[in-house]
Design an enzyme around this catalytic site. Structure first.
Site, PDB file in Angstrom:
ATOM      1  N   SER A   1       0.794  -1.225   0.000  1.00 12.73           N
ATOM      2  CA  SER A   1       0.000   0.000   0.000  1.00 12.73           C
ATOM      3  C   SER A   1       0.829   1.278   0.000  1.00 12.73           C
ATOM      4  CB  SER A   1      -0.966  -0.009   1.181  1.00 12.73           C
ATOM      5  OG  SER A   1      -0.275  -0.227   2.384  1.00 12.73           O
TER       6      SER A   1
ATOM      7  N   HIS B   1      -5.212  -3.228  -3.213  1.00 11.19           N
ATOM      8  CA  HIS B   1      -4.854  -2.238  -4.244  1.00 11.19           C
ATOM      9  C   HIS B   1      -4.716  -2.846  -5.638  1.00 11.19           C
ATOM     10  CE1 HIS B   1      -4.146   0.930  -1.289  1.00 11.19           C
ATOM     11  NE2 HIS B   1      -3.689  -0.035  -0.530  1.00 11.19           N
TER      12      HIS B   1
ATOM     13  N   LYS C   1     -11.701   1.015  -2.449  1.00 13.59           N
ATOM     14  CA  LYS C   1     -10.603   1.536  -3.256  1.00 13.59           C
ATOM     15  C   LYS C   1     -11.036   1.560  -4.734  1.00 13.59           C
ATOM     16  CE  LYS C   1      -7.509   0.872   0.452  1.00 13.59           C
ATOM     17  NZ  LYS C   1      -6.814  -0.063   1.320  1.00 13.59           N
TER      18      LYS C   1
HETATM   19  C1  LIG Z   1      -6.814  -0.124   2.778  1.00 10.31           C
HETATM   20  C2  LIG Z   1      -6.259  -1.448   3.104  1.00 10.31           C
HETATM   21  C3  LIG Z   1      -6.926  -2.306   3.981  1.00 10.31           C
HETATM   22  C4  LIG Z   1      -8.104  -1.862   4.770  1.00 10.31           C
HETATM   23  O1  LIG Z   1      -9.259  -1.785   4.015  1.00 10.31           O
HETATM   24  P1  LIG Z   1     -10.461  -0.890   4.538  1.00 10.31           P
HETATM   25  O2  LIG Z   1     -11.642  -1.397   3.823  1.00 10.31           O
HETATM   26  O3  LIG Z   1     -10.101   0.513   4.195  1.00 10.31           O
HETATM   27  O4  LIG Z   1     -10.539  -1.099   6.024  1.00 10.31           O
HETATM   28  C5  LIG Z   1      -6.422  -3.578   4.145  1.00 10.31           C
HETATM   29  N1  LIG Z   1      -5.298  -3.970   3.519  1.00 10.31           N
HETATM   30  C6  LIG Z   1      -4.620  -3.160   2.689  1.00 10.31           C
HETATM   31  C7  LIG Z   1      -3.378  -3.661   2.030  1.00 10.31           C
HETATM   32  C8  LIG Z   1      -5.067  -1.874   2.481  1.00 10.31           C
HETATM   33  O5  LIG Z   1      -4.376  -1.044   1.701  1.00 10.31           O
END
Ligand SMILES: *Cc1c(COP(=O)(O)O)cnc(C)c1O
Length: 403
Positions: free
Chosen positions: A182, A210, A242
């Site tokens: 991330s 992602h 995302k």
């Molecule tokens: C954003 C993210 C999460 C968390 O997801 P949310 O739905 O925002 O709680 C988990 N793992 C990774 C790698 C992320 O980038």
């Protein structure tokens, strides 16, 4: 025992340039797009969101949400196992299972909770869990919640993971990794990790928050891009906030895995079900992502354009080929200063500081989306070039003069 005063803790963060502050987004410059934000009355192009396909502000998911809310209300009223599991949740789970090519999918309220749920359900006290050193905080917290002993291998080093799997006195129950990291944007060595996990009979969990919707010939994510099957990667975690521009997350896998999670994943069992209108919005977003492949082609093309323009402007880039493009700056202070300079130039690019990244590796994290325009990307590259030159000049001015 006395309670600890809190002001010194905040003051210490402030001194280290590590205190975090929120800025309120007052609105968006145009209806239907989140590419430009209004903050303190000013327009800023947002190069920090995870809205890769430009769906967060799209009118269709919003309309699906409103229509569902008018029928079923805003709240689900209970957890999934009591009376909160509705038709919209079931339909979205079916759509996600089909999208990922797996038997079943289970909806969680957030990706953070999905990771807590998976890790704590698959690993037990007395077992070992292996994580990449740069794993997302939610995988680490999931390992802690499980009570298993967790070990971290060097970043993106499948050989190190394999050595640790072989060296464990007790068998490792789980090997977990981000698909796309991330804060770095690089992709995990998934083929080699899958081989290692299989050789040592550990569950391989890939959190593709992602990658899903963005990578692979049909947007199925980092696993599709690596040519890995559901057998090779039995546990896939994806998020919906995302690329799909909505909210929530899911775990996809075999029917048995999903049934076990329904029994044992505490962040699934002991929480109120996601509002149904959110699930309806996600289904609409998923349909757009499937029928408009130009969105992922565009975000990747803009990423390539950004890299070429930033290089030409003298900006140091990492190896990342995904829409996550970190600009290494070193100190938290330098990263904050660059954030300020970019904000004055009309861009929202957030400084990423410890503990989100290791000490001494603060950075700006640029993210591209399909909603950006070419001229915005070019202008950002130029502004970054200026900000990086100013940062270098300041560092040189502050360096001790040698006699
Ligand atoms: C954003 C993210 C999460 C968390 O997801 P949310 O739905 O925002 O709680 C988990 N793992 C990774 C790698 C992320 O980038």
């Amino acid at each position: 025992m006395q309670r600890q005063p809190l002001e010194p803790l905040l003051a210490q963060l402030e001194r280290g340039h590590l205190r975090r502050r929120r800025r309120t987004v007052e609105g968006y410059a145009s209806v239907g797009s989140h590419a430009e934000l209004i903050v303190s009355g000013l327009r800023l192009v947002d190069f920090s969101s995870n809205d890769y396909l430009g769906l967060a502000g799209h009118p269709e998911p919003a309309a699906a949400m409103a229509e569902c809310a008018a029928r079923s209300g805003a709240g689900s009223g209970a957890s999934h196992l009591i009376s909160g599991h509705g038709a919209q949740h079931a339909a979205l789970e079916e759509a996600l299972a089909a999208f990922t090519g797996r038997e079943r999918a289970l909806l969680f309220s957030t990706g953070y909770m999905a990771n807590l749920g998976v890790m704590s359900a698959l690993a037990q006290r007395g077992e070992a869990v292996l994580l990449d050193r740069l794993s997302h905080a939610s995988l680490i917290d999931g390992a802690l919640l499980s009570g298993a002993r967790f070990k971290r291998y060097a970043h993106a080093d499948a050989a190190a993971a394999r050595r640790l799997l072989g060296a464990s006195a007790r068998p490792a129950a789980v090997l977990a990794t981000d698909g796309v990291f991330s804060m770095d944007g690089d992709i995990a060595p998934l083929v080699d990790l899958a081989r290692a996990a299989r050789a040592h009979d550990a569950w391989l969990v890939v959190d593709d928050a992602h990658g899903i919707g963005v990578l692979g010939p049909t947007g199925r994510g980092a696993l599709e891009s690596a040519g890995l099957s559901a057998e090779e990667v039995p546990v896939l975690v994806g998020t919906l906030g995302k690329a799909f521009g909505s909210f929530g997350a899911f775990v996809a896998g075999s029917a048995t895995l999903i049934d076990l999670l329904v029994q044992k994943a505490r962040p699934y069992v002991y929480t109120t079900a996601l509002p149904q209108p959110v699930a309806a919005a996600t289904r609409a977003a998923l349909a757009i992502a499937e029928r408009e492949p130009w969105r992922r082609e565009r975000v990747l093309a803009l990423t390539a354009r950004f890299r070429a323009a930033a290089r030409a402007a003298g900006v140091t880039l990492s190896e990342s080929v995904t829409p996550i493009q970190p600009i290494p700056l070193g100190s938290a202070e330098a990263a904050l200063e660059a954030q300020r300079a970019l904000s004055e130039a009309g861009f929202w690019v957030v400084a990423i500081r410890p503990p989100t990244v290791p000490v001494g590796q603060a950075r700006l994290r640029v993210t591209l989306t399909a909603a950006h325009r070419e001229d915005q990307v070019d202008a950002l590259a130029e502004a970054l070039g200026r900000a990086c030159r100013e940062a270098a000049a300041r560092t040189a001015a502050e360096a001790p003069v040698r006699a």
